[in-house]
Design an enzyme around this catalytic site. Sequence first.
Site, PDB file in Angstrom:
ATOM      1  N   SER A  14       0.840  -1.211   0.000  1.00  0.00           N
ATOM      2  CA  SER A  14       0.000   0.000   0.000  1.00  0.00           C
ATOM      3  C   SER A  14       0.869   1.253   0.000  1.00  0.00           C
ATOM      4  O   SER A  14       0.497   2.277  -0.576  1.00  0.00           O
ATOM      5  CB  SER A  14      -0.972   0.005   1.185  1.00  0.00           C
ATOM      6  OG  SER A  14      -0.287   0.182   2.399  1.00  0.00           O
ATOM      7  N   MET A  88      10.774  -6.499   4.451  1.00  0.00           N
ATOM      8  CA  MET A  88      10.930  -7.164   5.743  1.00  0.00           C
ATOM      9  C   MET A  88      12.266  -7.901   5.905  1.00  0.00           C
ATOM     10  O   MET A  88      12.387  -8.817   6.718  1.00  0.00           O
ATOM     11  CB  MET A  88       9.747  -8.130   5.987  1.00  0.00           C
ATOM     12  CG  MET A  88       8.388  -7.440   5.944  1.00  0.00           C
ATOM     13  SD  MET A  88       8.298  -5.897   6.924  1.00  0.00           S
ATOM     14  CE  MET A  88       8.085  -6.577   8.561  1.00  0.00           C
ATOM     15  N   HIS A 107       8.399   3.532   8.986  1.00  0.00           N
ATOM     16  CA  HIS A 107       8.246   2.618  10.121  1.00  0.00           C
ATOM     17  C   HIS A 107       6.992   2.987  10.926  1.00  0.00           C
ATOM     18  O   HIS A 107       6.783   4.160  11.238  1.00  0.00           O
ATOM     19  CB  HIS A 107       9.490   2.687  11.019  1.00  0.00           C
ATOM     20  CG  HIS A 107       9.438   1.701  12.133  1.00  0.00           C
ATOM     21  ND1 HIS A 107       9.756   0.370  11.965  1.00  0.00           N
ATOM     22  CD2 HIS A 107       9.055   1.840  13.427  1.00  0.00           C
ATOM     23  CE1 HIS A 107       9.589  -0.269  13.109  1.00  0.00           C
ATOM     24  NE2 HIS A 107       9.173   0.600  14.013  1.00  0.00           N
ATOM     25  N   LEU A 142      19.565  -0.771  12.726  1.00  0.00           N
ATOM     26  CA  LEU A 142      18.181  -1.112  12.384  1.00  0.00           C
ATOM     27  C   LEU A 142      17.200  -0.049  12.902  1.00  0.00           C
ATOM     28  O   LEU A 142      17.149   0.222  14.109  1.00  0.00           O
ATOM     29  CB  LEU A 142      17.819  -2.488  12.968  1.00  0.00           C
ATOM     30  CG  LEU A 142      16.373  -2.946  12.711  1.00  0.00           C
ATOM     31  CD1 LEU A 142      16.126  -3.191  11.238  1.00  0.00           C
ATOM     32  CD2 LEU A 142      16.042  -4.188  13.531  1.00  0.00           C
TER      33      LEU A 142
HETATM   34  C1  GRF Z   1       3.961  -0.703   6.830  1.00  0.00           C
HETATM   35  O1  GRF Z   1       3.272  -0.498   8.025  1.00  0.00           O
HETATM   36  C2  GRF Z   1       5.418  -0.425   7.038  1.00  0.00           C
HETATM   37  O2  GRF Z   1       5.659   0.626   7.876  1.00  0.00           O
HETATM   38  C3  GRF Z   1       5.853  -1.709   7.651  1.00  0.00           C
HETATM   39  O3  GRF Z   1       5.194  -2.698   6.923  1.00  0.00           O
HETATM   40  C4  GRF Z   1       3.965  -2.173   6.440  1.00  0.00           C
HETATM   41  C5  GRF Z   1       3.916  -2.366   4.974  1.00  0.00           C
HETATM   42  O4  GRF Z   1       2.682  -2.072   4.431  1.00  0.00           O
HETATM   43  N1  GRF Z   1       7.282  -1.806   7.691  1.00  0.00           N
HETATM   44  P1  GRF Z   1       2.468  -2.047   2.871  1.00  0.00           P
HETATM   45  O5  GRF Z   1       3.048  -3.318   2.293  1.00  0.00           O
HETATM   46  O6  GRF Z   1       3.142  -0.826   2.316  1.00  0.00           O
HETATM   47  O7  GRF Z   1       0.983  -2.004   2.674  1.00  0.00           O
END
Ligand code: GRF
Length: 199
Positions: A14, A88, A107, A142
Amino acid sequence: MDGRIAVLASGVGSNLQALIDDQFCGQRIALVVSDQPNARALERARDARIETAVVEFGSFPDREAFSAAIVEILVAHEITHVALAGFMRILSPAFVEAFQGRILNVHPSLLPAFPGANAVQAALDHGVKVTGVTVHLVTAELDGGPIVLQEAIPILRYDNADALEVRINELEHRLFRVALRVLIQGRIQVHGRRAMIEE
Ligand code: GRF
Protein backbone atom coordinates in the site's frame (compact mmCIF):
# COMPACT_ATOMS: atom_id res chain seq x y z
CA MET A 1 14.67 13.73 -14.96
CA ASP A 2 16.41 13.73 -11.59
CA GLY A 3 16.01 10.63 -9.47
CA ARG A 4 15.43 7.03 -10.43
CA ILE A 5 13.70 5.34 -7.54
CA ALA A 6 13.70 1.66 -6.61
CA VAL A 7 11.01 0.61 -4.16
CA LEU A 8 11.70 -2.53 -2.12
CA ALA A 9 8.56 -4.19 -0.75
CA SER A 10 7.72 -7.57 0.75
CA GLY A 11 3.96 -7.45 1.17
CA VAL A 12 0.72 -5.75 0.32
CA GLY A 13 2.44 -2.70 -1.08
CA SER A 14 0.00 0.00 0.00
CA ASN A 15 2.96 2.34 0.58
CA LEU A 16 4.27 1.49 -2.88
CA GLN A 17 0.82 2.37 -4.26
CA ALA A 18 0.88 5.72 -2.48
CA LEU A 19 4.25 6.46 -4.08
CA ILE A 20 3.01 5.34 -7.51
CA ASP A 21 -0.01 7.62 -7.15
CA ASP A 22 2.11 10.61 -6.16
CA GLN A 23 2.75 12.96 -9.05
CA PHE A 24 6.41 13.58 -8.22
CA CYS A 25 7.44 10.12 -7.03
CA GLY A 26 5.27 8.04 -9.35
CA GLN A 27 7.00 9.01 -12.55
CA ARG A 28 10.43 8.42 -11.01
CA ILE A 29 9.88 4.83 -9.86
CA ALA A 30 12.03 2.78 -12.22
CA LEU A 31 11.96 -0.56 -10.43
CA VAL A 32 10.17 -2.54 -7.71
CA VAL A 33 12.11 -5.31 -5.98
CA SER A 34 10.59 -7.93 -3.72
CA ASP A 35 11.96 -10.86 -1.75
CA GLN A 36 8.51 -12.49 -1.99
CA PRO A 37 7.58 -13.78 -5.46
CA ASN A 38 3.86 -13.59 -4.67
CA ALA A 39 3.86 -10.16 -3.07
CA ARG A 40 0.85 -8.04 -3.95
CA ALA A 41 3.34 -5.19 -4.32
CA LEU A 42 4.67 -6.82 -7.50
CA GLU A 43 1.17 -6.87 -9.02
CA ARG A 44 0.76 -3.20 -8.24
CA ALA A 45 4.05 -2.49 -10.01
CA ARG A 46 3.07 -4.50 -13.07
CA ASP A 47 -0.32 -2.73 -13.19
CA ALA A 48 1.58 0.55 -13.26
CA ARG A 49 3.96 -0.79 -15.94
CA ILE A 50 6.96 -0.56 -13.66
CA GLU A 51 9.76 -3.09 -14.01
CA THR A 52 10.01 -5.69 -11.28
CA ALA A 53 12.65 -8.01 -9.87
CA VAL A 54 12.38 -10.85 -7.36
CA VAL A 55 15.36 -11.65 -5.17
CA GLU A 56 14.60 -14.48 -2.76
CA PHE A 57 16.53 -14.55 0.47
CA GLY A 58 16.74 -18.36 0.44
CA SER A 59 18.70 -18.36 -2.81
CA PHE A 60 21.74 -16.85 -1.08
CA PRO A 61 24.10 -18.09 1.62
CA ASP A 62 23.76 -14.98 3.80
CA ARG A 63 22.46 -11.43 4.14
CA GLU A 64 25.59 -9.98 2.53
CA ALA A 65 25.20 -12.02 -0.66
CA PHE A 66 21.44 -11.35 -0.77
CA SER A 67 22.01 -7.60 -0.39
CA ALA A 68 24.83 -7.59 -2.95
CA ALA A 69 22.54 -9.21 -5.50
CA ILE A 70 20.01 -6.41 -5.00
CA VAL A 71 22.72 -3.73 -5.27
CA GLU A 72 23.79 -5.25 -8.57
CA ILE A 73 20.25 -5.03 -9.95
CA LEU A 74 19.82 -1.45 -8.70
CA VAL A 75 23.10 -0.38 -10.25
CA ALA A 76 22.14 -2.04 -13.55
CA HIS A 77 18.93 0.02 -13.51
CA GLU A 78 20.85 3.22 -12.69
CA ILE A 79 18.86 3.67 -9.49
CA THR A 80 19.69 6.78 -7.49
CA HIS A 81 17.30 6.45 -4.52
CA VAL A 82 15.83 3.53 -2.60
CA ALA A 83 12.50 3.47 -0.76
CA LEU A 84 11.95 0.64 1.71
CA ALA A 85 8.18 0.24 1.72
CA GLY A 86 7.46 -2.66 4.02
CA PHE A 87 10.62 -4.54 3.06
CA MET A 88 10.93 -7.16 5.74
CA ARG A 89 14.60 -8.06 5.30
CA ILE A 90 17.56 -6.35 6.91
CA LEU A 91 20.06 -5.17 4.32
CA SER A 92 23.83 -5.40 4.76
CA PRO A 93 26.08 -2.47 5.73
CA ALA A 94 27.56 -2.66 2.20
CA PHE A 95 24.10 -2.04 0.76
CA VAL A 96 23.63 0.99 3.00
CA GLU A 97 27.03 2.29 1.97
CA ALA A 98 26.29 1.86 -1.73
CA PHE A 99 23.28 4.20 -1.39
CA GLN A 100 24.50 6.24 1.56
CA GLY A 101 22.04 9.01 2.46
CA ARG A 102 19.71 7.99 -0.35
CA ILE A 103 17.66 5.24 1.33
CA LEU A 104 14.39 5.99 3.13
CA ASN A 105 12.40 3.69 5.36
CA VAL A 106 8.87 4.06 6.69
CA HIS A 107 8.25 2.62 10.12
CA PRO A 108 4.92 2.26 11.96
CA SER A 109 5.91 3.70 15.36
CA LEU A 110 7.46 6.78 16.88
CA LEU A 111 11.09 5.70 16.71
CA PRO A 112 13.20 5.09 18.71
CA ALA A 113 10.21 3.40 20.41
CA PHE A 114 9.32 -0.03 19.07
CA PRO A 115 11.90 -0.72 16.35
CA GLY A 116 11.81 -3.96 14.38
CA ALA A 117 8.86 -6.04 13.22
CA ASN A 118 5.37 -5.93 14.77
CA ALA A 119 5.73 -2.35 15.97
CA VAL A 120 1.97 -1.65 15.91
CA GLN A 121 1.18 -4.59 18.17
CA ALA A 122 4.18 -3.83 20.37
CA ALA A 123 2.92 -0.29 20.99
CA LEU A 124 -0.54 -1.59 21.87
CA ASP A 125 0.85 -4.29 24.15
CA HIS A 126 3.03 -1.74 25.91
CA GLY A 127 0.00 0.41 26.61
CA VAL A 128 1.40 3.66 25.22
CA LYS A 129 -1.25 6.31 24.63
CA VAL A 130 0.41 7.76 21.55
CA THR A 131 2.16 6.04 18.67
CA GLY A 132 2.73 7.15 15.09
CA VAL A 133 4.83 6.97 11.98
CA THR A 134 8.50 7.68 11.34
CA VAL A 135 10.18 8.17 7.98
CA HIS A 136 13.94 8.03 8.35
CA LEU A 137 17.18 7.77 6.42
CA VAL A 138 18.60 4.29 6.58
CA THR A 139 21.90 3.64 8.31
CA ALA A 140 23.52 0.37 9.35
CA GLU A 141 21.62 0.56 12.66
CA LEU A 142 18.18 -1.11 12.38
CA ASP A 143 15.43 1.57 12.32
CA GLY A 144 18.02 3.95 13.74
CA GLY A 145 18.85 6.54 11.05
CA PRO A 146 18.16 10.30 11.12
CA ILE A 147 14.44 11.07 11.26
CA VAL A 148 13.08 13.03 8.30
CA LEU A 149 9.38 13.16 9.19
CA GLN A 150 7.48 11.91 12.20
CA GLU A 151 3.89 12.32 13.27
CA ALA A 152 1.89 11.03 16.21
CA ILE A 153 -1.42 9.16 16.37
CA PRO A 154 -3.36 8.73 19.62
CA ILE A 155 -4.22 5.20 20.66
CA LEU A 156 -7.94 5.10 21.40
CA ARG A 157 -9.57 3.34 24.31
CA TYR A 158 -10.93 0.38 22.33
CA ASP A 159 -8.23 0.21 19.64
CA ASN A 160 -7.00 -3.11 18.35
CA ALA A 161 -4.09 -3.75 16.00
CA ASP A 162 -6.28 -3.82 12.88
CA ALA A 163 -8.00 -0.51 13.57
CA LEU A 164 -4.80 1.19 14.60
CA GLU A 165 -2.96 -0.14 11.57
CA VAL A 166 -5.50 1.42 9.22
CA ARG A 167 -4.82 4.87 10.67
CA ILE A 168 -1.08 4.27 10.74
CA ASN A 169 -1.08 3.17 7.09
CA GLU A 170 -2.95 6.31 6.04
CA LEU A 171 -0.40 8.47 7.79
CA GLU A 172 2.49 6.46 6.27
CA HIS A 173 1.09 7.06 2.80
CA ARG A 174 0.98 10.81 3.44
CA LEU A 175 4.44 11.16 5.00
CA PHE A 176 6.47 8.76 2.88
CA ARG A 177 5.91 10.51 -0.44
CA VAL A 178 6.68 13.93 1.02
CA ALA A 179 9.93 12.66 2.55
CA LEU A 180 10.95 10.90 -0.66
CA ARG A 181 10.30 14.02 -2.69
CA VAL A 182 12.42 16.27 -0.50
CA LEU A 183 15.19 13.67 -0.44
CA ILE A 184 15.30 13.52 -4.23
CA GLN A 185 15.21 17.31 -4.40
CA GLY A 186 18.34 17.33 -2.24
CA ARG A 187 16.56 19.29 0.49
CA ILE A 188 17.56 17.16 3.48
CA GLN A 189 20.51 18.38 5.53
CA VAL A 190 21.91 15.98 8.10
CA HIS A 191 23.79 17.27 11.15
CA GLY A 192 24.78 14.42 13.43
CA ARG A 193 21.56 12.57 14.19
CA ARG A 194 19.36 15.42 13.07
CA ALA A 195 17.88 15.62 9.59
CA MET A 196 16.52 19.02 8.60
CA ILE A 197 14.35 19.79 5.59
CA GLU A 198 15.31 22.99 3.79
CA GLU A 199 12.35 25.22 2.97
C1 GRF B 1 3.96 -0.70 6.83
O1 GRF B 1 3.27 -0.50 8.03
C2 GRF B 1 5.42 -0.42 7.04
O2 GRF B 1 5.66 0.63 7.88
C3 GRF B 1 5.85 -1.71 7.65
O3 GRF B 1 5.19 -2.70 6.92
C4 GRF B 1 3.96 -2.17 6.44
C5 GRF B 1 3.92 -2.37 4.97
O4 GRF B 1 2.68 -2.07 4.43
N1 GRF B 1 7.28 -1.81 7.69
P1 GRF B 1 2.47 -2.05 2.87
O5 GRF B 1 3.05 -3.32 2.29
O6 GRF B 1 3.14 -0.83 2.32
O7 GRF B 1 0.98 -2.00 2.67
